[in-house]
Write a protein that holds these residues in place. Structure first.
Motif, mmCIF file in Angstrom:
data_model
loop_
_atom_site.group_PDB
_atom_site.id
_atom_site.type_symbol
_atom_site.label_atom_id
_atom_site.label_comp_id
_atom_site.label_asym_id
_atom_site.label_seq_id
_atom_site.Cartn_x
_atom_site.Cartn_y
_atom_site.Cartn_z
ATOM 1 N N MET A 6 44.443 86.048 13.416
ATOM 2 C CA MET A 6 43.933 85.116 14.424
ATOM 3 C C MET A 6 44.861 85.090 15.636
ATOM 4 S SD MET A 6 41.176 84.315 13.083
ATOM 5 C CE MET A 6 40.513 84.559 11.446
ATOM 6 N N LEU A 9 44.083 88.073 17.681
ATOM 7 C CA LEU A 9 42.835 87.916 18.452
ATOM 8 C C LEU A 9 43.034 87.003 19.658
ATOM 9 C CD1 LEU A 9 40.157 87.520 15.632
ATOM 10 C CD2 LEU A 9 40.337 89.399 17.270
ATOM 11 N N GLY A 10 43.869 85.984 19.483
ATOM 12 C CA GLY A 10 44.116 85.060 20.589
ATOM 13 C C GLY A 10 45.052 85.650 21.625
ATOM 14 N N TRP A 136 33.667 90.220 15.114
ATOM 15 C CA TRP A 136 32.826 89.476 14.160
ATOM 16 C C TRP A 136 32.629 90.255 12.866
ATOM 17 C CZ3 TRP A 136 29.485 89.053 19.064
ATOM 18 C CH2 TRP A 136 30.048 88.110 19.922
ATOM 19 N N TYR A 280 29.487 75.450 12.990
ATOM 20 C CA TYR A 280 28.401 75.003 13.880
ATOM 21 C C TYR A 280 27.641 73.870 13.207
ATOM 22 C CZ TYR A 280 29.508 79.253 16.401
ATOM 23 O OH TYR A 280 30.180 80.226 17.098
ATOM 24 N N ALA B 114 41.488 78.024 10.079
ATOM 25 C CA ALA B 114 41.617 79.489 10.059
ATOM 26 C C ALA B 114 42.908 79.948 10.737
ATOM 27 C CB ALA B 114 40.403 80.127 10.730
ATOM 28 N N ALA B 272 42.885 79.792 19.369
ATOM 29 C CA ALA B 272 41.968 80.482 20.277
ATOM 30 C C ALA B 272 41.433 81.760 19.629
ATOM 31 C CB ALA B 272 42.677 80.805 21.588
ATOM 32 N N GLY B 273 42.295 82.468 18.926
ATOM 33 C CA GLY B 273 41.856 83.684 18.232
ATOM 34 C C GLY B 273 40.857 83.366 17.142
ATOM 35 N N ALA B 274 41.097 82.278 16.423
ATOM 36 C CA ALA B 274 40.167 81.885 15.360
ATOM 37 C C ALA B 274 38.825 81.483 15.951
ATOM 38 C CB ALA B 274 40.769 80.739 14.545
ATOM 39 N N ARG B 276 37.521 82.639 18.601
ATOM 40 C CA ARG B 276 36.877 83.911 18.956
ATOM 41 C C ARG B 276 36.238 84.559 17.729
ATOM 42 N NH1 ARG B 276 40.369 88.993 21.455
ATOM 43 N NH2 ARG B 276 38.623 90.461 21.394
ATOM 44 N N ALA B 277 36.973 84.594 16.619
ATOM 45 C CA ALA B 277 36.458 85.201 15.387
ATOM 46 C C ALA B 277 35.239 84.452 14.853
ATOM 47 C CB ALA B 277 37.564 85.246 14.329
ATOM 48 N N LEU B 278 35.192 83.148 15.094
ATOM 49 C CA LEU B 278 34.086 82.327 14.585
ATOM 50 C C LEU B 278 32.858 82.390 15.496
ATOM 51 C CD1 LEU B 278 36.235 79.229 13.533
ATOM 52 C CD2 LEU B 278 35.137 80.825 11.958
ATOM 53 N N GLY B 279 32.964 83.108 16.619
ATOM 54 C CA GLY B 279 31.805 83.300 17.492
ATOM 55 C C GLY B 279 31.706 82.317 18.644
ATOM 56 N N TYR B 280 32.810 81.575 18.903
ATOM 57 C CA TYR B 280 32.799 80.658 20.047
ATOM 58 C C TYR B 280 33.250 81.410 21.292
ATOM 59 C CZ TYR B 280 32.259 77.117 16.482
ATOM 60 O OH TYR B 280 31.788 76.387 15.420
ATOM 61 N N VAL B 281 32.494 81.316 22.350
ATOM 62 C CA VAL B 281 32.845 81.972 23.607
ATOM 63 C C VAL B 281 33.542 80.962 24.518
ATOM 64 C CG1 VAL B 281 31.904 83.079 25.670
ATOM 65 C CG2 VAL B 281 31.036 83.702 23.394
#
Lengths: 393, 393
Positions: A6, A9-10, A136, A280, B114, B272-274, B276-281
């Protein structure tokens, strides 16, 4: 401990976002009019008037029910509006029960991938591809398998795809109209893809899901954009109003699991479960109401069509090589050296912000977003000429 | 194949949602006024006028920048407004760089969990707890460890928590003001918790994150709601405007990683990376602008305070046992038989919709949401009397 994946990714923002951020800083430095920013896919045409009108009208109603939680899958009226629109536009049976409202296509894709894979599975994508597919797919514990598109038209390479599908394959992701190349998959391509997937299902004795990522469905320049569930039963459509209604920051879209899919009911349940696991609760509810009202509102493609003509004619005259785009608002241009990053870096010297192809899974190209002001394209032409000239020596 | 775990999550809606859906059907059947629905936490007071005014004002501005993507962490002005409000209200240093705007507290929690765990880790929660904690902890590949709250006040049981923390523990989640019991953790409790966590960090030689879930921070009836990062450095606050501004369906909230956390910068990156991985833009951008403007808007607690008085006095007179709530809008009532589900089922016979405690991780209680119309509470009292009488025989 902090999760390293993570953190990674960030810490590594996308090449697109990085260039976009550079552009903001550079514009502050030398003036916005002196930077030619082709980096990001933020729509340049306003949302249809009906969007604002609907919001204003809604704001006159009782705020308690207006802003209340919706069911997890969305407001019944929004799901029904989407299903009715699908049924009417594509001449198919489409039920509200198979529609799941999402916070945009990103959420739709993340949930769909998680719904139809197990950790350790493989998901096939066609390169070049939208870079977040990797994020994803890997978040679901799966491996991304890249298959190059067939040159020169960047249609799916059916033989190569067939060769890439094996016993661990769960799904294939397609994106048409395509980001980054602007290709629209032809009916012929999609029928060949469908036939191959059916054959592979029989051969492997397992279901293969076709995830069709369609945020650019409405942005096409005359080409037919076939309805994929009519061609392949086990299709999951991921849609967004980001581009269709110019609402990218508002995060509203949907998943539609084909009513023709044998296991469609179960897939729909799993998509909802995946959405829940991803955090969500419901898609933003004011936007659900807007989508319900605007589901058949035409997209304003004219401005993008003009930009497309201007850009392709201009670059053509300068001798650039590119893929003729049939949809979306991106132009895929051959870099003037093998190293796309180096080419993008050199372009910066001419104040041209163009995204190198590497993060899309291929080398040697750049992506130009032309959802920008018309005059930026006009004024950028001398810079493209100078960039080309710099390679002539 | 369909992912079985995701299918399971989609197929088993929460007990709360199930009862809520039953209520909708029952109201259609016998009339809304004849069903006493204490099932769901949908705010019953309207959003402050400034919310609608801000939206109307924004809708008069250029729609292209208005609805455009924001940076992934949120609009700079929204992050700055949140940080400034934290700094001012709690007398701490709080920087915008540590604020990450989210689609509500659910997204904030999913990303935070996460970010600070590895698959195989353990996350400690205090029972009874919000049922989705389990979903998000397990989605991160971790194990939930339940520690009962200390009766009768339902404050954290420091000794029991200490005993539950081991070498695989990454984080402890607290929720104050608490859903479902309405407890507000006292400064004394939080200081004891902080001291214990610091001792455990030293003992285990690893960081322990305190994730403070605070959607009900503004809904308190006189009790102090201490600022947790001022008590324990390695705190991650997950906040939502769902209840504070009565906007649950709009999905807007934030993560704030304490500026006092030694590794706070890195945690912020991982959150922020998490995301992104969870699909939040990005968080819904219109709501980001609303939040930026309304960050210091007071919540309307008076209506909930009235309901609380009415409900507790009424049930007290009938001889029900409950936990005196200092915050949130839930009353935690002792079931009149051991099996909470059976008690909830019997209550249905009197048209009382009350949530059994089992999905919150404990047996023998029910949760009553009192974010409802005042007269529903008044008219429900004979039903509560009859329910009690039905156990007298």
């Amino acid at each position: 401990m902090i999760n390293e994946k993570m953190y990674g990714l960030g810490d590594e923002p996308s090449a697109i976002r990085e260039l976009f951020a550079y552009g903001l800083a550079r514009k502050a430095e030398i003036g916005a009019e002196n930077v030619f920013d082709f980096s990001i896919g933020n729509p340049s045409v306003p949302a249809p008037a009906l969007v604002g009108d609907t919001m204003r009208e809604l704001l006159e109603t009782d705020p308690v029910p207006l802003h209340a939680y919706s069911p997890a899958a969305g407001l019944p009226e929004a799901r029904e509006a989407v299903a009715a629109s699908i049924a009417e536009r594509y001449g198919v049976r489409a039920t509200a029960a198979h529609v799941y409202l999402t916070a945009g296509a990103a959420a739709a894709l993340a949930a769909s991938i998680a719904a139809v894979t197990e950790p350790g599975d493989e998901v096939v994508v066609i390169a070049p591809y939208f870079p977040e597919y990797r994020t994803w797919i890997e978040a679901a514990g799966c491996t991304i398998v890249e298959v190059p598109a067939a040159v020169p038209a960047f249609q799916p390479d059916i033989e190569a795809l067939a060769a890439a599908i094996g016993p661990r394959t769960s799904a294939v992701i397609i994106n048409t109209p395509n980001n980054p190349v602007g290709a629209v998959y032809t009916r012929e391509s999609l029928e060949a893809l469908g036939a191959m997937l059916r054959a592979k299902e029989a051969e492997l004795g397992r279901p293969l899901y076709l995830i069709s990522d369609e945020p650019y469905r409405e942005i096409a320049y005359g080409a037919e954009v076939p309805w994929v569930p009519s061609i392949y039963d086990r299709t999951i459509v991921c849609y967004s109003y980001s581009k269709a209604l110019s609402l990218p920051g508002e995060r509203i879209g949907w998943v539609y699991v084909s009513d023709s899919a044998e296991d469609g009911d179960a897939v729909t349940v799993a998509v909802a479960g995946a959405g829940r696991a991803l955090g969500y609760v419901c898609a933003p509810v004011l936007l659900q109401r807007v989508a319900a009202r605007c589901v058949n509102e035409p997209s304003d493609v004219a401005a993008y069509a003009e930009n497309r003509a201007l850009l392709t004619e201009g670059l053509s005259a300068l001798g650039y090589e590119y893929v003729e785009p049939d949809g979306a608002f991106y132009l895929w241009v051959r870099a003037l050296e093998e190293d796309a990053q180096a080419f993008s870096d050199r372009a910066k010297e001419f104040e041209l912000l163009i995204v190198p192809s590497d993060s899309f899974g291929v080398g040697g190209w750049v992506r130009l977003s032309y959802c920008i002001a018309r005059d930026t394209i006009e004024r950028a032409m001398p810079a493209f000429a100078a960039l080309k000239a710099s390679y002539a020596g």
